[in-house]
Enzyme design. Structure first.
Site, PDB file in Angstrom:
ATOM      1  N   THR A 185       2.163 -31.777  -2.310  1.00  0.00           N
ATOM      2  CA  THR A 185       2.718 -30.530  -2.833  1.00  0.00           C
ATOM      3  C   THR A 185       1.677 -29.952  -3.791  1.00  0.00           C
ATOM      4  OG1 THR A 185       3.714 -31.625  -4.730  1.00  0.00           O
ATOM      5  CG2 THR A 185       5.057 -31.478  -2.751  1.00  0.00           C
ATOM      6  N   GLU A 330       7.839 -30.886   1.781  1.00  0.00           N
ATOM      7  CA  GLU A 330       8.730 -32.050   1.881  1.00  0.00           C
ATOM      8  C   GLU A 330       9.626 -32.003   3.113  1.00  0.00           C
ATOM      9  OE1 GLU A 330       8.095 -30.190  -0.705  1.00  0.00           O
ATOM     10  OE2 GLU A 330       8.287 -31.249  -2.616  1.00  0.00           O
ATOM     11  N   LYS A 439      19.309 -18.939 -17.526  1.00  0.00           N
ATOM     12  CA  LYS A 439      20.695 -19.315 -17.823  1.00  0.00           C
ATOM     13  C   LYS A 439      21.162 -18.558 -19.052  1.00  0.00           C
ATOM     14  CE  LYS A 439      20.517 -23.571 -15.326  1.00  0.00           C
ATOM     15  NZ  LYS A 439      20.640 -25.000 -15.206  1.00  0.00           N
ATOM     16  N   TRP A 444      24.041 -17.774 -14.327  1.00  0.00           N
ATOM     17  CA  TRP A 444      22.661 -17.778 -13.880  1.00  0.00           C
ATOM     18  C   TRP A 444      22.210 -16.383 -13.462  1.00  0.00           C
ATOM     19  CZ3 TRP A 444      21.956 -22.701 -10.273  1.00  0.00           C
ATOM     20  CH2 TRP A 444      22.280 -23.845 -11.002  1.00  0.00           C
TER      21      TRP A 444
HETATM   22  P1  ADP Z   1       5.036 -25.750  -3.449  1.00  0.00           P
HETATM   23  O1  ADP Z   1       6.417 -26.361  -3.508  1.00  0.00           O
HETATM   24  O2  ADP Z   1       4.021 -26.624  -4.060  1.00  0.00           O
HETATM   25  O3  ADP Z   1       4.984 -24.322  -3.901  1.00  0.00           O
HETATM   26  P2  ADP Z   1       5.359 -25.316  -0.628  1.00  0.00           P
HETATM   27  O4  ADP Z   1       4.372 -24.582   0.156  1.00  0.00           O
HETATM   28  O5  ADP Z   1       5.957 -26.536  -0.040  1.00  0.00           O
HETATM   29  O6  ADP Z   1       4.617 -25.716  -1.929  1.00  0.00           O
HETATM   30  O7  ADP Z   1       6.446 -24.283  -1.083  1.00  0.00           O
HETATM   31  C1  ADP Z   1       7.824 -24.480  -0.995  1.00  0.00           C
HETATM   32  C2  ADP Z   1       8.539 -23.500  -1.851  1.00  0.00           C
HETATM   33  O8  ADP Z   1       8.176 -22.157  -1.558  1.00  0.00           O
HETATM   34  C3  ADP Z   1      10.027 -23.527  -1.628  1.00  0.00           C
HETATM   35  O9  ADP Z   1      10.634 -24.570  -2.343  1.00  0.00           O
HETATM   36  C4  ADP Z   1      10.448 -22.156  -2.128  1.00  0.00           C
HETATM   37  O10 ADP Z   1      10.581 -22.115  -3.537  1.00  0.00           O
HETATM   38  C5  ADP Z   1       9.278 -21.290  -1.749  1.00  0.00           C
HETATM   39  N1  ADP Z   1       9.566 -20.577  -0.501  1.00  0.00           N
HETATM   40  C6  ADP Z   1       9.182 -20.912   0.739  1.00  0.00           C
HETATM   41  N2  ADP Z   1       9.608 -20.008   1.642  1.00  0.00           N
HETATM   42  C7  ADP Z   1      10.292 -19.069   0.954  1.00  0.00           C
HETATM   43  C8  ADP Z   1      11.001 -17.856   1.308  1.00  0.00           C
HETATM   44  N3  ADP Z   1      11.052 -17.434   2.557  1.00  0.00           N
HETATM   45  N4  ADP Z   1      11.580 -17.158   0.306  1.00  0.00           N
HETATM   46  C9  ADP Z   1      11.517 -17.575  -0.969  1.00  0.00           C
HETATM   47  N5  ADP Z   1      10.885 -18.681  -1.361  1.00  0.00           N
HETATM   48  C10 ADP Z   1      10.272 -19.430  -0.423  1.00  0.00           C
END
Ligand code: ADP
Length: 542
Positions: A185, A330, A439, A444
């Protein structure tokens, strides 16, 4: 009583065996780092992947060894993945957009033994390699003629290296839960954490990804994964495209509007996938040049929320359907995709775009729920939001070396760190990241929604909302805004623009203007840094 069907372990190299046998002549077209667009086939890629496996074994690499890659999307990069997996090795994609010290940290954590590197990243690996003692060999994805000078030891050109093997190699046998790949990540919120995919999870994920209500790809498609293989496995496309026998088009390192357009056009691409910024660049290019998109039918957009204007322009101006998707490293990474169920398929106008704005519903293989802070499940009513939790055969059950254990509960649910609501039809919409949600008085406030509304103002280039401590309400929103060049919009104008578009008590308590908002390596707003930057800011309401 047990079933009497055959054991046929779900192993990734069976995907490339299938592609070579059933779709052997299908092309994989890559924009090479050396320059020209080069072509190969699944049959040829299959043979070269076996050469890679053979060569790795001959050099003393064994099952379980982590084989890193620092490379753009290309047929060569795929050969390295399949070759490494087929001898029992574990491919490990590295994100070149991270800082060198972060990449070195990740390589040391994974104890990478060998790395395949694109020419582009030679200067980067020269900085990193001396600090990674586990690294025994560097294979540069080029031929001897293009090899750069380097002071690093044990560096060889890929073409000559695999040419020493004839490809007469039988894939090694092991069980389907064996590790196949690794990806970290990005560490926006702490140290990067390693995710370890298995052969079984990759195969199941590729099947899920290809299904009609997911990406819906087939052998008649021409698939262009702009999303990099180092960004959450190119969203599974390096596995689901060969699994269905689709022609592939790999963009290499050039992802600007003109370069992507050229491939879309000359290769007659029907399906593509990328983050929103890529599509903004392409749409701008199309608008400037007046060009059209005659072949493209669908694009999957995810990684961050897809602005409505992208979905709308693609559909109305170019006849291209946007499939909004959500997922994370993940989850291999797909978690949901926004295809249209019969309940919503006849909607039109704003009602349709309201649905397409959502991140969609979970495919078979992903279970999803939203909970409150006490783990109580919240209703699927399309407005009550909570922590988004998931489970399934392609969702991590632990991080490498047990990091981040608090995100996994005893019932096998993984807390995604995202905040969302789900409607009665099963459509999920992300409203925030749990660490970012504001919050206020026990309720929220969604920062994503505040930002979406604020960027709708014609003079706003970018906006980020963060929560600041407040004596009465715990937290209240501060809006940080970057104006478009030469624009002068002020606080009052922005607030009155937002009024009526969000609940009254959501309106920011203050608006500040900056030249730039900090971003992560993956292009997401770096809220931790913003909160640090504004920690002493005094809200006028406090
Ligand atoms: P990181 O968690 O390190 O940023 P990732 O590429 O795995 O790396 O990103 C996952 C995160 O990206 C998700 O948990 C979410 O917060 C965000 N995300 C992914 N796709 C979307 C989407 N279509 N809309 C909003 N947020 C998104």
């Amino acid at each position: 009583m047990l079933g009497l069907m055959q054991q046929w372990p779900l192993l990734c190299h069976k995907i490339i065996d299938f592609a070579a046998r059933q779709h052997g002549h299908r092309e994989i077209v890559s924009r090479s780092v050396e320059g020209p667009v080069v072509r190969t086939t699944y049959a040829a890629l299959h043979k070269r992947a076996r050469q890679v496996a053979q060569r790795l074994e001959r050099d003393g690499f064994v099952a379980g060894d982590r084989i890193a890659t620092l490379a753009w999307n290309s047929a060569r990069h795929m050969e390295c993945w399949y070759g490494a997996m087929g001898m029992g090795g574990v491919y490990h994609t590295l994100n070149p957009r991270l800082f060198p010290h972060q990449i070195a940290w990740i390589m040391n954590d994974a104890e990478d033994k060998l790395i395949f590197v694109d020419l582009t990243f030679m200067p980067l690996i020269e900085k990193i390699a001396p600090g990674v003692p586990s690294l025994k060999k560097i294979v540069v994805l080029t031929d001897a003629a293009h090899m750069p000078e380097t002071a690093l030891p044990n560096v060889v050109p890929y073409e000559e290296w695999i040419a020493e093997a004839d490809g007469d190699f039988v894939w090694r046998e092991f069980e389907e839960n064996t590790a196949a790949g690794m990806c970290y990540t990005s560490g926006t919120t702490g140290e990067p954490k390693g995710v370890v995919y298995s052969h079984r999870s990759n195969v199941l994920h590729a099947m899920m990804a290809a299904m009609p209500d997911a990406m819906g790809i087939s052998s008649r498609d021409v698939v262009l994964p702009v999303v990099p293989m180092f960004h959450a496995n190119a969203w599974g496309l390096a596995q689901s495209a060969p699994m269905v026998g689709a022609k592939m088009v790999m963009p290499g390192g050039k992802m600007d509007g003109a370069s992507i357009y050229e491939l879309l056009e000359t290769e007659k691409v029907t399906f593509s996938a990328a983050v929103p910024t890529i599509w903004l660049m392409l749409l701008q290019y199309l608008e400037e040049t007046g060009k059209e998109l005659p072949h493209l039918t669908r694009v999957v957009i995810g990684g961050s929320a897809c602005p409505r204007v992208i979905t709308q322009k693609f559909r109305e101006n170019y006849g291209v359907e946007v499939i909004h998707a959500w997922g994370m490293t993940e989850m291999s990474p797909l978690g949901s995709l926004c295809s249209l169920k019969p309940e919503v398929q006849d909607l039109s106008g704003d009602a349709l775009f309201d649905i397409k704005q959502k991140q969609g519903f979970a495919p078979f293989g992903v279970e999803m729920k939203v909970t409150d802070d006490e783990n109580g499940e919240r209703p699927w009513d399309g407005k009550t939001f909570g922590r988004l939790k998931v489970r399934g055969p392609a969702v991590a059950r632990s991080y490498y070396r047990g990091a981040g254990a608090e995100q996994f509960d005893e019932d096998g649910w993984f807390d995604t760190g995202d905040v969302a609501h789900i409607d009665a039809n099963g459509y999920m919409q992300i409203t925030d990241r749990a660490k970012d949600v504001i919050k206020s008085g026990g309720e929220w406030i969604s920062t994503i929604e505040l930002e979406n509304v604020a960027v709708g103002h014609p003079e706003v280039a970018e906006a980020a909302a963060i929560g600041l401590p407040h004596p009465k309400w715990d937290e209240r929103p501060l809006l940080v805004v970057v104006r478009k060049p030469d624009k002068t919009v002020g606080k009052e104008e922005i607030l009155s623009y937002m009024e009526g578009k969000v609940a009254k008590w959501w309106l920011p308590d203050d608006v500040v203007f900056v030249d730039e908002i900090p971003h992560t390596a993956a292009g997401k707003i770096l809220k931790t840094k913003l909160r640090e930057q504004f920690k002493d800011h005094h809200l006028p309401t406090a």
